[in-house]
Design a protein around this motif. Structure first.
Motif, PDB file in Angstrom:
ATOM      1  N   SER A 155     103.934 -55.243 -54.501  1.00 49.73           N
ATOM      2  CA  SER A 155     102.683 -55.988 -54.417  1.00 49.73           C
ATOM      3  C   SER A 155     102.396 -56.790 -55.681  1.00 49.73           C
ATOM      4  O   SER A 155     102.541 -56.290 -56.806  1.00 49.73           O
ATOM      5  CB  SER A 155     101.516 -55.026 -54.161  1.00 49.73           C
ATOM      6  N   ASP A 156     101.966 -58.036 -55.469  1.00 54.38           N
ATOM      7  CA  ASP A 156     101.455 -58.865 -56.554  1.00 54.38           C
ATOM      8  C   ASP A 156     100.084 -58.331 -56.975  1.00 54.38           C
ATOM      9  O   ASP A 156      99.471 -57.514 -56.271  1.00 54.38           O
ATOM     10  CB  ASP A 156     101.342 -60.315 -56.065  1.00 54.38           C
TER      11      ASP A 156
ATOM     12  N   TRP B 289     117.737 -53.036 -59.399  1.00 58.00           N
ATOM     13  CA  TRP B 289     117.909 -51.702 -59.963  1.00 58.00           C
ATOM     14  C   TRP B 289     116.584 -50.970 -60.134  1.00 58.00           C
ATOM     15  O   TRP B 289     116.526 -49.747 -60.043  1.00 58.00           O
ATOM     16  CB  TRP B 289     118.691 -51.770 -61.271  1.00 58.00           C
ATOM     17  N   ARG B 290     115.508 -51.707 -60.350  1.00 59.81           N
ATOM     18  CA  ARG B 290     114.204 -51.027 -60.400  1.00 59.81           C
ATOM     19  C   ARG B 290     113.812 -50.524 -59.006  1.00 59.81           C
ATOM     20  O   ARG B 290     113.308 -49.416 -58.847  1.00 59.81           O
ATOM     21  CB  ARG B 290     113.138 -51.965 -60.964  1.00 59.81           C
TER      22      ARG B 290
ATOM     23  N   GLY C 250     104.449 -52.725 -58.621  1.00 61.30           N
ATOM     24  CA  GLY C 250     103.581 -53.857 -58.862  1.00 61.30           C
ATOM     25  C   GLY C 250     104.340 -55.004 -59.511  1.00 61.30           C
ATOM     26  O   GLY C 250     105.283 -54.773 -60.280  1.00 61.30           O
ATOM     27  N   VAL C 251     103.950 -56.230 -59.221  1.00 57.99           N
ATOM     28  CA  VAL C 251     104.539 -57.412 -59.869  1.00 57.99           C
ATOM     29  C   VAL C 251     103.406 -58.343 -60.279  1.00 57.99           C
ATOM     30  O   VAL C 251     102.365 -58.417 -59.617  1.00 57.99           O
ATOM     31  CB  VAL C 251     105.527 -58.157 -58.935  1.00 57.99           C
ATOM     32  N   SER C 252     103.620 -59.057 -61.390  1.00 66.04           N
ATOM     33  CA  SER C 252     102.614 -60.003 -61.853  1.00 66.04           C
ATOM     34  C   SER C 252     103.238 -60.929 -62.881  1.00 66.04           C
ATOM     35  O   SER C 252     104.194 -60.553 -63.574  1.00 66.04           O
ATOM     36  CB  SER C 252     101.420 -59.265 -62.470  1.00 66.04           C
ATOM     37  N   SER C 253     102.682 -62.123 -62.993  1.00 69.24           N
ATOM     38  CA  SER C 253     103.159 -63.072 -64.004  1.00 69.24           C
ATOM     39  C   SER C 253     102.434 -62.886 -65.331  1.00 69.24           C
ATOM     40  O   SER C 253     102.780 -63.523 -66.327  1.00 69.24           O
ATOM     41  CB  SER C 253     102.958 -64.510 -63.499  1.00 69.24           C
ATOM     42  N   GLU C 254     101.431 -62.030 -65.367  1.00 65.10           N
ATOM     43  CA  GLU C 254     100.723 -61.770 -66.624  1.00 65.10           C
ATOM     44  C   GLU C 254     101.653 -61.053 -67.579  1.00 65.10           C
ATOM     45  O   GLU C 254     102.300 -60.060 -67.217  1.00 65.10           O
ATOM     46  CB  GLU C 254      99.466 -60.943 -66.370  1.00 65.10           C
ATOM     47  N   GLY C 255     101.693 -61.533 -68.821  1.00 65.10           N
ATOM     48  CA  GLY C 255     102.755 -61.117 -69.728  1.00 65.10           C
ATOM     49  C   GLY C 255     102.486 -59.916 -70.599  1.00 65.10           C
ATOM     50  O   GLY C 255     103.426 -59.342 -71.141  1.00 65.10           O
ATOM     51  N   ASP C 256     101.234 -59.504 -70.787  1.00 64.59           N
ATOM     52  CA  ASP C 256     101.013 -58.395 -71.717  1.00 64.59           C
ATOM     53  C   ASP C 256     101.255 -57.052 -71.043  1.00 64.59           C
ATOM     54  O   ASP C 256     101.370 -56.938 -69.828  1.00 64.59           O
ATOM     55  CB  ASP C 256      99.591 -58.458 -72.304  1.00 64.59           C
ATOM     56  N   GLY C 257     101.334 -56.028 -71.876  1.00 64.55           N
ATOM     57  CA  GLY C 257     101.615 -54.690 -71.371  1.00 64.55           C
ATOM     58  C   GLY C 257     100.440 -54.045 -70.673  1.00 64.55           C
ATOM     59  O   GLY C 257     100.605 -52.994 -70.037  1.00 64.55           O
ATOM     60  N   LEU C 258      99.263 -54.624 -70.792  1.00 69.52           N
ATOM     61  CA  LEU C 258      98.084 -54.032 -70.172  1.00 69.52           C
ATOM     62  C   LEU C 258      98.177 -54.035 -68.653  1.00 69.52           C
ATOM     63  O   LEU C 258      97.714 -53.110 -67.987  1.00 69.52           O
ATOM     64  CB  LEU C 258      96.823 -54.785 -70.623  1.00 69.52           C
ATOM     65  N   MET C 259      98.789 -55.076 -68.090  1.00 70.50           N
ATOM     66  CA  MET C 259      98.885 -55.154 -66.637  1.00 70.50           C
ATOM     67  C   MET C 259      99.799 -54.064 -66.092  1.00 70.50           C
ATOM     68  O   MET C 259      99.482 -53.406 -65.095  1.00 70.50           O
ATOM     69  CB  MET C 259      99.386 -56.527 -66.202  1.00 70.50           C
TER      70      MET C 259
ATOM     71  N   LYS D  93     107.555 -57.866 -64.260  1.00 70.13           N
ATOM     72  CA  LYS D  93     106.882 -59.103 -64.669  1.00 70.13           C
ATOM     73  C   LYS D  93     107.608 -60.289 -64.061  1.00 70.13           C
ATOM     74  O   LYS D  93     108.831 -60.391 -64.123  1.00 70.13           O
ATOM     75  CB  LYS D  93     106.884 -59.215 -66.200  1.00 70.13           C
ATOM     76  N   LYS D  94     106.862 -61.197 -63.452  1.00 67.72           N
ATOM     77  CA  LYS D  94     107.426 -62.430 -62.931  1.00 67.72           C
ATOM     78  C   LYS D  94     107.577 -63.443 -64.069  1.00 67.72           C
ATOM     79  O   LYS D  94     106.709 -63.514 -64.941  1.00 67.72           O
ATOM     80  CB  LYS D  94     106.516 -63.032 -61.863  1.00 67.72           C
TER      81      LYS D  94
END
Length: 414
Positions: free
Chosen positions: A174-175, A236-237, A203-212, A226-227
Motif C-alpha cells: 500500500s502507498d 527480496w523484501r 508500505g510504500v511511499s516517495s517521502e524520503g525521511d525515516g519517519l514515514m 521508498k519509491k
C-alpha cells in the motif's frame, strides 16, 4: 509438478543444480547445455515455472539466451560466474527476476530458494493499494512476473472491502498518500481485527525521511519501501516478508497439532469446539464423540511402543478420513475426539460406518485386528465441557458393556 528450465554449459554446475532443484518434490528439471538445446526444449508443449540460465554459453557467449527465454514469458534467474554491476543492472531492467553469481555454494541454494518462492507465489494472492495508476501498474506488473495472483484498488476504504470479499489475500502493498483512507490508517485498521494478524503488509511511499517508514512499521506494517525502488530490492523484501510469515504460521500450526498423529491436540480441539458451540443456535445439530482403542495397553506391553505408535497413527488417519468435515483431535493417549455440526442422522451413519471400518481393517505391520469403543453426546444442552463429560460417560458405559460398542446407540437398539 513444475518444470524448471536449466541452461548451463558446465557439466558440474548442471549436476549440482539437478541435485538441488530435483530434491524439491514439486520440481522437474529440464537440463540444457546450450542455447540450441534450450530452443528445442521451449518448442515442446511444456509449461515452465521458471528458467535458470548462464550468460556465457558456447553458442550464445553474450547472454543471448536471456532475451529468448524472457520472450517466451518465462521468469528468469541468471546464474553466472561474471559479476558486472552494469550488466546486472541492465538485465534486471530488462525483466530478469534475479542475478546470482556463482561465488559460493550458497549461490546455488539461493537459486532453489527463489524457485520455491515462485512456486508458492502461484497460490498467493496480493492486493496493491495505490491511487496512482502508473505506480499501481508498475507494482502489479512486477508481482505478475513473479507469478503472484494480483488484485488492485485505489485507496484504503476500497482495500478493506476487497479484503472482505477475498479473505485468501495474503499480502497487501500500500502507498501512503491516498484519498479517503491513507496507507497508515489502513494498516492500523487491519491490525485491529484478529483475522488480519497474519496478513503481510508492506508500505510504500516517495517521502524520503525515516519517519514515514517508522510510522508504517509502528502501525503494524511488516516492511517499508521508498519509491522509486529497485526491482531486485522489491522482490527480496516481498519474498522475505512472505517467508517470515509462512515460518511463523508453521510454528503456530505446530503448536496446534499432536506431534505423533498430526491431528489437532487437546488444547486446540477445545478452542475449535468453543467456536462451534458459540454458533450452535444457527446450527441444526452439534455432537461430541469420544473414541478409545480397546486393549491398547496390551499392544504396547506385548509388541512394544513402536507398534503401539504405528497403531495410533493408522487409527488417527482412518478417523481423519472418516470425519474429514469435522473437528478431529487426539484427546490423549489412545483416546480421540470428534466435534461435528452435521445433522444427527448423517453423523450417526458416519459413526457406525467408522466402527465397521475399524472392525474390517488390519493395523500395523503386525496386521492386528483391533476394536474401539465410542461414546456420543448428541445435541448437548449445556456447554462444551459438559458435552465432553457426557460423551466420556457414554464411553465409560461402552467399555463396561464389553467394549467394541457405540453408546448410547447400541443400548437404544437393545
Amino acid at each position: 509438478m513444475y518444470n524448471i528450465l536449466v541452461v548451463e554449459d558446465t557439466a558440474v554446475v548442471r549436476k549440482i543444480l539437478a541435485k538441488l532443484i530435483g530434491a524439491n518434490p514439486f520440481f522437474r528439471c529440464v537440463m540444457c547445455k546450450d542455447l540450441a538445446t534450450a530452443r528445442e526444449a521451449m518448442k515442446q508443449d511444456v509449461a515452465f515455472l521458471a528458467a535458470v540460465v548462464d550468460l556465457n554459453l558456447p553458442d550464445a557467449p553474450n547472454g543471448e539466451v536471456v532475451n529468448e527465454v524472457l520472450e517466451k514469458g518465462i521468469p528468469t534467474v541468471v546464474l553466472t560466474g561474471n559479476f558486472s554491476e552494469t550488466l546486472r543492472g541492465r538485465l534486471l531492467a530488462e525483466g530478469v527476476l534475479d542475478y546470482i553469481t556463482k561465488d559460493c555454494r550458497f549461490a546455488y541454494n539461493q537459486v532453489v530458494k527463489v524457485l520455491d518462492r515462485l512456486r508458492k507465489n502461484t497460490q498467493t494472492k496480493v492486493l496493491v493499494v495505490d491511487d496512482s495508476s502508473v505506480s499501481r501498474n508498475i507494482i502489479c506488473n512486477l508481482l505478475t512476473k513473479a507469478k503472484f495472483e494480483v488484485e488492485s484498488v485505489n485507496d484504503g476504504l476500497e482495500a478493506l472491502q476487497k479484503l472482505k470479499e477475498n479473505p485468501d489475500i495474503k499480502l497487501v502493498i500500500s502507498d501512503h498518500h491516498m484519498p479517503n483512507m491513507d496507507g497508515c490508517e489502513l494498516v492500523k485498521a487491519l491490525r485491529e481485527q484478529p483475522c488480519y494478524q497474519n496478513l503481510v503488509f508492506i508500505g510504500v511511499s516517495s517521502e524520503g525521511d525515516g519517519l514515514m517508514s517508522a510510522k508504517f512499521i509502528k502501525g503494524g506494517a511488516n516492511d517499508f519501501l521508498k519509491k522509486p525502488f529497485h526491482h531486485e530490492e522489491f522482490y527480496w523484501r516481498v519474498f522475505s516478508s512472505l517467508d517470515s510469515m509462512e515460518m511463523l504460521e508453521t510454528i503456530q500450526l505446530a503448536a496446534k497439532l499432536d506431534s505423533l498423529t498430526g491431528l489437532f491436540n487437546r488444547g486446540y480441539l477445545f478452542e475449535q469446539g468453543e467456536e462451534l458451540f458459540a454458533k450452535r443456535d444457527s446450527l441444526e445439530c452439534l455432537s461430541v464423540c469420544m473414541f478409545d482403542l480397546d486393549e491398547f495397553k496390551q499392544v504396547n506391553d506385548s509388541l512394544g511402543h513402536r507398534i503401539g505408535d504405528e497403531l495410533i497413527v493408522q487409527f488417527a488417519k482412518l478417523l481423519q478420513e472418516s470425519f474429514s468435515s469435522d473437528v478431529v483431535g487426539r484427546y490423549g493417549g489412545e483416546e480421540f475426539a470428534v466435534i461435528s455440526a452435521r445433522p444427527e442422522r448423517v453423523m450417526r451413519l458416519s459413526i457406525q460406518q467408522f466402527m465397521k471400518s475399524v472392525r474390517c481393517m488390519l493395523f500395523t505391520e503386525k496386521r492386528l485386528a483391533v476394536t474401539c469403543s465410542i461414546g456420543v453426546c448428541m445435541s448437548p444442552k449445556d456447554g462444551l465441557m459438559a458435552a465432553f463429560e457426557s460423551a466420556d460417560l457414554q464411553l465409560y458405559r461402552a467399555k463396561n458393556g464389553g467394549r467394541n460398542r457405540i453408546e448410547p446407540f447400541d443400548s437404544e437398539v437393545a
